[in-house]
Design an enzyme around this catalytic site. Structure first.
Site, short mmCIF file in Angstrom:
data_model
loop_
_atom_site.label_atom_id
_atom_site.label_comp_id
_atom_site.label_asym_id
_atom_site.label_seq_id
_atom_site.Cartn_x
_atom_site.Cartn_y
_atom_site.Cartn_z
N TYR A 1 0.84 -1.20 0.00
CA TYR A 1 0.00 0.00 0.00
C TYR A 1 0.88 1.26 0.00
O TYR A 1 0.36 2.36 -0.20
CB TYR A 1 -0.92 0.06 1.23
CG TYR A 1 -1.88 -1.09 1.42
CD1 TYR A 1 -2.09 -2.04 0.44
CD2 TYR A 1 -2.59 -1.22 2.61
CE1 TYR A 1 -2.97 -3.10 0.64
CE2 TYR A 1 -3.48 -2.27 2.82
CZ TYR A 1 -3.66 -3.21 1.83
OH TYR A 1 -4.53 -4.24 2.06
N LEU B 1 -17.44 -4.34 2.25
CA LEU B 1 -18.65 -3.64 1.78
C LEU B 1 -18.70 -3.61 0.26
O LEU B 1 -19.54 -2.93 -0.33
CB LEU B 1 -18.66 -2.20 2.33
CG LEU B 1 -18.67 -2.09 3.86
CD1 LEU B 1 -18.48 -0.65 4.31
CD2 LEU B 1 -19.98 -2.66 4.40
N LYS C 1 -12.53 0.08 4.70
CA LYS C 1 -11.73 1.29 4.58
C LYS C 1 -12.65 2.50 4.40
O LYS C 1 -13.57 2.48 3.58
CB LYS C 1 -10.79 1.17 3.37
CG LYS C 1 -10.14 2.47 2.94
CD LYS C 1 -10.83 3.06 1.73
CE LYS C 1 -10.45 4.49 1.47
NZ LYS C 1 -11.29 5.09 0.42
N SER C 2 -12.41 3.51 5.18
CA SER C 2 -12.98 4.83 4.90
C SER C 2 -12.18 5.87 5.66
O SER C 2 -11.76 5.63 6.79
CB SER C 2 -14.45 4.92 5.29
OG SER C 2 -14.96 6.17 4.83
N ARG D 1 -18.57 7.64 8.33
CA ARG D 1 -18.52 6.23 7.91
C ARG D 1 -17.65 5.41 8.86
O ARG D 1 -18.00 4.27 9.20
CB ARG D 1 -17.99 6.12 6.48
CG ARG D 1 -19.03 6.55 5.48
CD ARG D 1 -18.52 6.41 4.07
NE ARG D 1 -19.61 6.58 3.12
CZ ARG D 1 -19.48 6.41 1.82
NH1 ARG D 1 -18.32 6.08 1.30
NH2 ARG D 1 -20.51 6.56 1.03
N ASN E 1 -19.15 2.25 10.87
CA ASN E 1 -18.57 0.94 10.60
C ASN E 1 -18.11 0.24 11.88
O ASN E 1 -18.05 -0.98 11.95
CB ASN E 1 -17.40 1.05 9.61
CG ASN E 1 -17.87 1.47 8.23
OD1 ASN E 1 -19.07 1.46 7.93
ND2 ASN E 1 -16.93 1.85 7.37
P1 A2P Z 1 -15.13 5.81 1.10
O1 A2P Z 1 -13.70 5.40 1.22
O2 A2P Z 1 -15.37 6.89 0.09
O3 A2P Z 1 -15.77 6.10 2.43
P2 A2P Z 1 -12.33 -1.26 0.10
O4 A2P Z 1 -12.72 -2.22 -0.95
O5 A2P Z 1 -10.98 -0.71 -0.13
O6 A2P Z 1 -12.55 -1.75 1.49
O7 A2P Z 1 -13.29 -0.02 -0.13
C1 A2P Z 1 -14.28 0.33 0.76
C2 A2P Z 1 -15.34 1.05 0.00
O8 A2P Z 1 -16.50 1.09 0.84
C3 A2P Z 1 -14.95 2.47 -0.29
O9 A2P Z 1 -15.49 2.80 -1.54
C4 A2P Z 1 -15.61 3.24 0.83
O10 A2P Z 1 -15.91 4.55 0.46
C5 A2P Z 1 -16.87 2.44 1.02
N1 A2P Z 1 -17.41 2.58 2.37
C6 A2P Z 1 -16.74 2.49 3.55
N2 A2P Z 1 -17.57 2.66 4.58
C7 A2P Z 1 -18.81 2.88 4.06
C8 A2P Z 1 -20.09 3.11 4.61
N3 A2P Z 1 -20.27 3.15 5.92
N4 A2P Z 1 -21.12 3.27 3.74
C9 A2P Z 1 -20.94 3.19 2.42
N5 A2P Z 1 -19.76 2.96 1.84
C10 A2P Z 1 -18.70 2.81 2.64
#
Ligand code: A2P
Length: 278
Positions: free
Chosen positions: A54, A193, A234-235, A240, A244
């Protein structure tokens, strides 16, 4: 150990518990990664997931320091690339990871991809077991290992404690999960997610969300947890991140779990572990 801690963690190996929700950090980098990690820890996260590939370990380490948390209160996972797939190579990868993260041990160190063509992932696992035996890391595991790869590791007499794989309601990988269940391997879900998965707006998810006054993401994370999985969403977004982590105060019924299970499409993960690696 108090009850609430127990509910939010799982036993990884004897005496080592892993928080069920961790912060995924790909593709955060630089200041964005530091700020997201510090904010997450301040908001209650105790498990951070990064990787050599990463290219954000230094920034993640900076975020950890900025949060002011004591190292012993945090569960830190990182992963190493295929170039280190040898017993001595793993030791070297460990040294580099510590230096970038500016820490003196790891809670969990993972082989990131099996790279079967290179044929050295068993050496990598043996190197990791040696680090555990030496007390340098608390536990080891793998990522993106398919049952065929895990069988080879088990054939060498090693027990794999954890495999981090891509799982969401549409990518349930039932054969993979059955193998984990049969061999006592804890599953950690990355992309828990999905990426723009249609399932977040499916009635199997939005129904319970409405009923329980939760978001669709919370319902899906709760589904992972009730299936006994760790999840590393990830966020960098504050709201969020908070939602989460807030998935321990409600319970899905068996019927609700079954309805989400039924969203499985049979689709393979995004990347093929037999050929993809870094
Ligand atoms: P964001 O990063 O814009 O919050 P990964 O596959 O790397 O785990 O990606 C996680 C994806 O899920 C990202 O697009 C992230 O968007 C999104 N995400 C994370 N938390 C939430 C949430 N609580 N509701 C909707 N989407 C989420």
């Amino acid at each position: 150990m108090n009850g609430s801690k127990d509910m939010t963690t799982a036993e990884l190996t004897s005496g080592v518990r892993i928080p069920l929700i961790g912060l995924g950090t790909w593709p955060l980098a630089g200041e964005d990664a530091s700020a997201a990690v510090a904010q997450a820890i301040e908001g209650g996260y105790r498990h951070i997931d990064t990787a050599e590939n990463y290219a954000n370990e230094a920034a993640v380490g900076e975020g950890i320091r900025r949060s002011g948390i004591e190292r012993s209160q945090l569960f830190l996972t990182t992963k190493f690339n295929s170039e280190w797939h040898s017993k001595d190579g793993v030791l070297e990868a460990f040294g580099h990871a510590l230096k970038r993260l500016r820490t003196d041990y790891l809670d969990l160190f993972l082989v990131h991809w099996p790279n079967p063509a290179q044929g050295q992932f068993v050496d990598a696992c043996e190197g990791l077991q040696r680090l555990v035996d030496d007390g340098a890391i608390r536990a080891w595991g793998v990522s993106n290992f398919m049952p065929a790869h895990l069988r080879i590791v088990h054939g060498a007499g090693l027990r794999v404690p954890l495999n981090q794989v891509q799982i969401d309601p549409e990518h349930g990988q039932p054969g993979q999960l059955a193998y984990h269940r049969d061999h006592g391997i804890l599953t950690a879900a990355y992309s828990p997610l999905g990426r723009n998965g249609a399932f977040l707006s499916h009635p199997a998810v939005t129904g319970p969300a409405r009923e329980l006054d939760k978001t669709p993401a919370q319902i899906v994370l709760r589904w992972h947890i009730q299936h006994g999985r760790v999840a590393v969403p990830k966020s960098a977004n504050h709201q969020r991140q908070r939602e989460n982590l807030d998935v321990f105060s409600f319970v899905l019924t068996q019927g609700q779990l079954d309805a989400i299970d039924a969203l499985e499409t049979g689709a393979p993960p995004r990347l093929d572990s037999d050929t993809y690696f870094h």
